[in-house]
Design a protein around this motif. Structure first.
Motif, PDB file in Angstrom:
ATOM      1  N   TRP A 146       0.801  -1.227   0.000  1.00  0.00           N
ATOM      2  CA  TRP A 146       0.000   0.000   0.000  1.00  0.00           C
ATOM      3  C   TRP A 146       0.831   1.272   0.000  1.00  0.00           C
ATOM      4  O   TRP A 146       0.454   2.262  -0.621  1.00  0.00           O
ATOM      5  CB  TRP A 146      -0.932  -0.009   1.214  1.00  0.00           C
ATOM      6  CG  TRP A 146      -0.201   0.033   2.520  1.00  0.00           C
ATOM      7  CD1 TRP A 146       0.256  -1.029   3.238  1.00  0.00           C
ATOM      8  CD2 TRP A 146       0.210   1.204   3.240  1.00  0.00           C
ATOM      9  NE1 TRP A 146       0.914  -0.613   4.365  1.00  0.00           N
ATOM     10  CE2 TRP A 146       0.900   0.762   4.403  1.00  0.00           C
ATOM     11  CE3 TRP A 146       0.040   2.564   3.038  1.00  0.00           C
ATOM     12  CZ2 TRP A 146       1.437   1.641   5.329  1.00  0.00           C
ATOM     13  CZ3 TRP A 146       0.568   3.453   3.971  1.00  0.00           C
ATOM     14  CH2 TRP A 146       1.258   2.989   5.098  1.00  0.00           C
ATOM     15  N   TRP A 147       1.963   1.292   0.691  1.00  0.00           N
ATOM     16  CA  TRP A 147       2.689   2.543   0.883  1.00  0.00           C
ATOM     17  C   TRP A 147       3.390   3.010  -0.383  1.00  0.00           C
ATOM     18  O   TRP A 147       3.790   4.187  -0.479  1.00  0.00           O
ATOM     19  CB  TRP A 147       3.697   2.408   2.029  1.00  0.00           C
ATOM     20  CG  TRP A 147       4.740   1.349   1.800  1.00  0.00           C
ATOM     21  CD1 TRP A 147       4.679   0.039   2.165  1.00  0.00           C
ATOM     22  CD2 TRP A 147       5.994   1.525   1.145  1.00  0.00           C
ATOM     23  NE1 TRP A 147       5.813  -0.621   1.770  1.00  0.00           N
ATOM     24  CE2 TRP A 147       6.645   0.270   1.147  1.00  0.00           C
ATOM     25  CE3 TRP A 147       6.649   2.620   0.561  1.00  0.00           C
ATOM     26  CZ2 TRP A 147       7.903   0.079   0.576  1.00  0.00           C
ATOM     27  CZ3 TRP A 147       7.909   2.429  -0.004  1.00  0.00           C
ATOM     28  CH2 TRP A 147       8.525   1.162   0.009  1.00  0.00           C
ATOM     29  N   ALA A 148       3.531   2.117  -1.373  1.00  0.00           N
ATOM     30  CA  ALA A 148       4.179   2.486  -2.634  1.00  0.00           C
ATOM     31  C   ALA A 148       3.167   2.945  -3.683  1.00  0.00           C
ATOM     32  O   ALA A 148       3.531   3.143  -4.841  1.00  0.00           O
ATOM     33  CB  ALA A 148       4.992   1.310  -3.168  1.00  0.00           C
ATOM     34  N   GLN A 149       1.913   3.127  -3.280  1.00  0.00           N
ATOM     35  CA  GLN A 149       0.874   3.388  -4.267  1.00  0.00           C
ATOM     36  C   GLN A 149       1.051   4.696  -5.021  1.00  0.00           C
ATOM     37  O   GLN A 149       0.650   4.787  -6.186  1.00  0.00           O
ATOM     38  CB  GLN A 149      -0.509   3.333  -3.632  1.00  0.00           C
ATOM     39  CG  GLN A 149      -0.828   4.409  -2.639  1.00  0.00           C
ATOM     40  CD  GLN A 149      -2.145   4.161  -1.914  1.00  0.00           C
ATOM     41  OE1 GLN A 149      -3.109   4.873  -2.127  1.00  0.00           O
ATOM     42  NE2 GLN A 149      -2.180   3.137  -1.069  1.00  0.00           N
ATOM     43  N   ASP A 150       1.634   5.728  -4.417  1.00  0.00           N
ATOM     44  CA  ASP A 150       1.745   6.991  -5.138  1.00  0.00           C
ATOM     45  C   ASP A 150       2.583   6.831  -6.405  1.00  0.00           C
ATOM     46  O   ASP A 150       2.248   7.389  -7.460  1.00  0.00           O
ATOM     47  CB  ASP A 150       2.295   8.106  -4.240  1.00  0.00           C
ATOM     48  CG  ASP A 150       3.625   7.767  -3.605  1.00  0.00           C
ATOM     49  OD1 ASP A 150       4.075   6.607  -3.725  1.00  0.00           O
ATOM     50  OD2 ASP A 150       4.216   8.664  -2.984  1.00  0.00           O
ATOM     51  N   GLN A 166       8.534   2.805   6.987  1.00  0.00           N
ATOM     52  CA  GLN A 166       9.779   3.052   7.706  1.00  0.00           C
ATOM     53  C   GLN A 166      10.940   2.212   7.157  1.00  0.00           C
ATOM     54  O   GLN A 166      10.789   1.027   6.855  1.00  0.00           O
ATOM     55  CB  GLN A 166       9.591   2.750   9.191  1.00  0.00           C
ATOM     56  CG  GLN A 166       8.750   3.794   9.901  1.00  0.00           C
ATOM     57  CD  GLN A 166       8.734   3.581  11.408  1.00  0.00           C
ATOM     58  OE1 GLN A 166       9.135   2.539  11.902  1.00  0.00           O
ATOM     59  NE2 GLN A 166       8.264   4.581  12.141  1.00  0.00           N
ATOM     60  N   LYS A 167      12.103   2.864   7.055  1.00  0.00           N
ATOM     61  CA  LYS A 167      13.277   2.185   6.511  1.00  0.00           C
ATOM     62  C   LYS A 167      13.654   0.964   7.344  1.00  0.00           C
ATOM     63  O   LYS A 167      14.206  -0.003   6.819  1.00  0.00           O
ATOM     64  CB  LYS A 167      14.448   3.164   6.435  1.00  0.00           C
ATOM     65  CG  LYS A 167      14.282   4.244   5.373  1.00  0.00           C
ATOM     66  CD  LYS A 167      15.509   5.136   5.294  1.00  0.00           C
ATOM     67  CE  LYS A 167      15.332   6.200   4.207  1.00  0.00           C
ATOM     68  NZ  LYS A 167      16.513   7.099   4.124  1.00  0.00           N
ATOM     69  N   GLY A 168      13.352   1.010   8.628  1.00  0.00           N
ATOM     70  CA  GLY A 168      13.678  -0.108   9.491  1.00  0.00           C
ATOM     71  C   GLY A 168      12.989  -1.399   9.112  1.00  0.00           C
ATOM     72  O   GLY A 168      13.388  -2.483   9.582  1.00  0.00           O
ATOM     73  N   THR A 176       8.521  -1.744  15.980  1.00  0.00           N
ATOM     74  CA  THR A 176       8.486  -1.119  17.305  1.00  0.00           C
ATOM     75  C   THR A 176       7.348  -1.728  18.109  1.00  0.00           C
ATOM     76  O   THR A 176       6.417  -2.304  17.554  1.00  0.00           O
ATOM     77  CB  THR A 176       8.235   0.399  17.207  1.00  0.00           C
ATOM     78  OG1 THR A 176       6.960   0.612  16.567  1.00  0.00           O
ATOM     79  CG2 THR A 176       9.334   1.102  16.433  1.00  0.00           C
ATOM     80  N   LEU A 177       7.407  -1.579  19.410  1.00  0.00           N
ATOM     81  CA  LEU A 177       6.238  -1.863  20.234  1.00  0.00           C
ATOM     82  C   LEU A 177       5.195  -0.776  19.990  1.00  0.00           C
ATOM     83  O   LEU A 177       5.548   0.376  19.702  1.00  0.00           O
ATOM     84  CB  LEU A 177       6.600  -1.887  21.715  1.00  0.00           C
ATOM     85  CG  LEU A 177       7.152  -3.182  22.293  1.00  0.00           C
ATOM     86  CD1 LEU A 177       7.539  -2.973  23.752  1.00  0.00           C
ATOM     87  CD2 LEU A 177       6.154  -4.332  22.179  1.00  0.00           C
ATOM     88  N   PRO A 178       3.905  -1.100  20.094  1.00  0.00           N
ATOM     89  CA  PRO A 178       2.877  -0.075  19.908  1.00  0.00           C
ATOM     90  C   PRO A 178       3.041   1.095  20.868  1.00  0.00           C
ATOM     91  O   PRO A 178       3.282   0.913  22.063  1.00  0.00           O
ATOM     92  CB  PRO A 178       1.579  -0.845  20.173  1.00  0.00           C
ATOM     93  CG  PRO A 178       1.898  -2.263  19.836  1.00  0.00           C
ATOM     94  CD  PRO A 178       3.316  -2.439  20.272  1.00  0.00           C
ATOM     95  N   ALA A 179       2.877   2.308  20.334  1.00  0.00           N
ATOM     96  CA  ALA A 179       3.023   3.517  21.155  1.00  0.00           C
ATOM     97  C   ALA A 179       1.929   3.623  22.212  1.00  0.00           C
ATOM     98  O   ALA A 179       2.117   4.286  23.231  1.00  0.00           O
ATOM     99  CB  ALA A 179       3.008   4.751  20.253  1.00  0.00           C
ATOM    100  N   TYR A 189       1.409  -2.701  11.467  1.00  0.00           N
ATOM    101  CA  TYR A 189       1.246  -1.304  11.084  1.00  0.00           C
ATOM    102  C   TYR A 189      -0.044  -0.738  11.658  1.00  0.00           C
ATOM    103  O   TYR A 189      -0.050   0.246  12.361  1.00  0.00           O
ATOM    104  CB  TYR A 189       1.249  -1.129   9.556  1.00  0.00           C
ATOM    105  CG  TYR A 189       0.919   0.285   9.138  1.00  0.00           C
ATOM    106  CD1 TYR A 189       1.851   1.300   9.304  1.00  0.00           C
ATOM    107  CD2 TYR A 189      -0.331   0.618   8.622  1.00  0.00           C
ATOM    108  CE1 TYR A 189       1.547   2.608   8.968  1.00  0.00           C
ATOM    109  CE2 TYR A 189      -0.640   1.919   8.289  1.00  0.00           C
ATOM    110  CZ  TYR A 189       0.308   2.918   8.454  1.00  0.00           C
ATOM    111  OH  TYR A 189       0.001   4.214   8.135  1.00  0.00           O
ATOM    112  N   GLU A 190      -1.179  -1.400  11.341  1.00  0.00           N
ATOM    113  CA  GLU A 190      -2.457  -0.842  11.795  1.00  0.00           C
ATOM    114  C   GLU A 190      -3.215  -1.821  12.668  1.00  0.00           C
ATOM    115  O   GLU A 190      -2.675  -2.818  13.128  1.00  0.00           O
ATOM    116  CB  GLU A 190      -3.280  -0.322  10.609  1.00  0.00           C
ATOM    117  CG  GLU A 190      -3.278  -1.244   9.393  1.00  0.00           C
ATOM    118  CD  GLU A 190      -4.420  -2.219   9.387  1.00  0.00           C
ATOM    119  OE1 GLU A 190      -4.761  -2.783  10.441  1.00  0.00           O
ATOM    120  OE2 GLU A 190      -4.982  -2.459   8.312  1.00  0.00           O
TER     121      GLU A 190
END
Length: 555
Positions: free
Chosen positions: A292-296, A409-411, A516-519, A492-493
């Protein structure tokens, strides 16, 4: 009026977005989404207070309430709706429904005023009246960080459940007991009763929702089969369909038959190719692009129209905004929307999309080759003897579940690097768009078994749990912890949170999530998840790989 949103993995600074969402939503949109969840909590509290005997006499009111709760929660999932007008309309619809239910219940004496929370009592008729309640609806309204963390953890699980249950509902599959449980859990959170028990109960409800959707998909379209999906393009104009809704795809394929327009999948729609029912469409060409994040970039190069069926939408660029269409709960201001089905129109009308496609150039090729998928639980069960023998012979040392969500994120290159670093005698089980981090790598096979077994969409993580349980049975093991299985999941979500809670409810321990752990987790709640369920966070490929394979060596 200020926003505070920390529901996705890309929350600013891994703390929270306070001015504008990293996803692209405005502060006002974030506040309206909080208000919609708040309104849904109030409705759930009213509905849950009605005595069980009365609720079971007539399922129709429960169905109506349950469907509305699904719509409300699903609308607030990341990258679903950016349209303030539509969100506002949904809030007002939830409030109207709640007021009608409340008035009837108070008059009948089945609900007492003392049963009601502030959210249950709240009503508003105009947008300005809605915004006046913003501070009470904020995720930060709960001052105790641990209660807030438990409540949000359960609510985000319920958001994913709502998405999965809504997909099933579209196909005609509903479970009134699941609706009752969603109402019970949401009402408990509204009453300030969030607890570890509520969180795990949410996980059990998640298992029910994913099992329901699995049945809806497989009984409607057949069990997924091992399938090679083409990545190249043909010379015809095309339509690109993204998201998760298989019924939208089915109707689009029917309406594009004989038009000279090809249909391609994008992102989470890739697994549609695995279902037997879709193989009869010769113009169902293949998959275009990645996650999804590459859609643009990918939507820009596709040249034809794009249909967004569920979440995964990002703010569209001007270069393709005039050829992107939303449908269902997905919405973006000034983007064309395909209306829902109705009694007079039982199928969605994609004629505008098709007409536009016929005026567009064919898609520009991004890549060639193919990828293989279709390893949902029925297919893997059919291969069970082969898989068990490979493990017993030592040909397969370990299964690593690397499902979940992809992100910007690059990570997240961690997951690509991990797939490359895993020894050649390991097998990756995957579902969700996280697969795009490694599903095009040439990782080979083991005795004819591909080293990447793709079960499907994020909701098909249920298949991975079923596979694990079947392997436990096949090996005659007493505990899931004895399986040669490790979890290295990307999130992610909120649907990924739903999957995580389902795994915990089923008894899986030692799940590793990242990047990451959820914020939204407080330190104390995170510690409970670590101490009770062995929850881990990804570190480095080298360290995590040593732990994964060290466990394999000791198994």
């Amino acid at each position: 009026m200020s926003m505070y949103c920390f529901q996705c993995q890309e929350a600013a600074g891994n703390t929270g977005c306070t001015v504008r969402g990293v996803c692209g939503k405005t502060g006002e949109t974030a506040v309206l989404q909080d208000l919609l969840v708040y309104a849904a909590r109030g409705l759930a509290t009213v509905a849950d207070a009605i005595p069980q005997a009365e609720k079971k006499r007539d399922d129709q009111p429960l169905l109506e309430t349950g469907r509305l709760i699904l719509e409300a929660l699903f609308t607030t999932v990341t990258n679903v709706s950016f349209d303030d007008t539509r969100i506002t309309q949904t809030i007002l619809e939830v409030l109207r429904h709640k007021e009608g239910l409340l008035a009837a219940s108070l008059q009948a004496g089945t609900v007492k005023d003392t049963d009601l929370t502030e959210a249950a009592r709240w009503n508003a008729a105009t947008p300005s009246e809605l915004l006046a309640r913003a501070s009470q609806a904020s995720v930060m309204a709960e001052e105790d960080p641990d209660k807030r963390a438990l409540g949000e953890l359960a609510i985000y699980g319920l958001k994913g459940i709502a998405a999965y249950a809504d997909h099933a509902r579209v196909l005609g599959y509903e479970d009134t007991d699941l609706y009752r449980e969603i109402l019970r859990l949401l009402a408990a959170i509204d009453r300030g009763e969030a607890s570890p028990e509520i969180v795990i109960a949410t996980g059990h409800a998640a298992v029910t929702a994913m099992a329901l959707l699995d049945r809806a998909n497989t009984e409607t379209y057949g069990n997924p089969e091992i399938t090679q999906v083409e990545l190249g393009v043909r010379g015809n104009p095309g339509i690109l369909i993204s998201g998760h809704d298989l019924k939208d795809l089915q109707e689009l394929l029917e309406q594009t038959r004989g038009t000279g327009v090809d249909v391609y999948t994008h992102g989470e729609m890739l697994p549609a190719h695995y279902y037997p029912a879709f193989k009869k469409y010769s113009h169902f060409v293949g998959n275009y692009g990645s996650s999804w994040w590459a859609q643009d970039r990918e939507f820009e190069s596709f040249h034809g129209p794009i249909v967004m069926t569920t979440n995964c939408l990002t703010p569209p660029k001007a270069s393709y905004k005039d050829r992107i269409f939303t449908t269902g709960l997905v919405a973006f201001p000034q983007v064309a929307h395909i209306p829902d089905r109705s009694a007079s129109s039982p199928a969605k009308d994609f004629s505008r999309v098709i007409e536009l496609a016929r005026t567009c150039d064919p898609p520009r090729e991004l890549e060639t080759g193919s990828i293989t998928g279709g390893f949902a639980h029925a297919q893997v069960t059919a291969l069970a003897d082969k898989v068990v023998e490979a493990v017993k012979s030592g040909a397969i040392s370990k299964f690593i579940v690397m499902g979940g969500c992809d992100g910007r994120q690059k990570g997240r290159s961690y997951f690509t690097d991990m797939a490359k670093a895993l020894p050649p005698d390991t097998v990756i089980l995957t579902a969700g768009c996280a697969k795009y981090r490694y599903n095009k790598l040439d990782l080979g096979s083991i005795g004819g078994i591909p080293r990447v077994l793709d079960a499907g969409q994020c909701n098909d993580s249920y298949s991975l749990a079923v596979i694990a349980l079947k392997l436990k049975e096949a090996f005659g093991l007493e505990s899931l912890e004895d399986l040669p299985l490790d979890f290295d999941i990307a999130w992610y979500e909120q649907k990924a949170i739903t999957v995580l809670l389902a795994l915990l409810a089923l008894g899986f321990k030692g799940v590793r999530i990242g990047p990451t752990l959820p914020a939204f987790l407080s330190p104390a709640v995170a510690e409970v998840l670590v101490s009770t369920f062995g929850l881990k966070v990804t570190t480095t490929v080298e360290a995590d790989l040593a732990e994964i394979m060290g466990a394999a060596a000791g198994a």
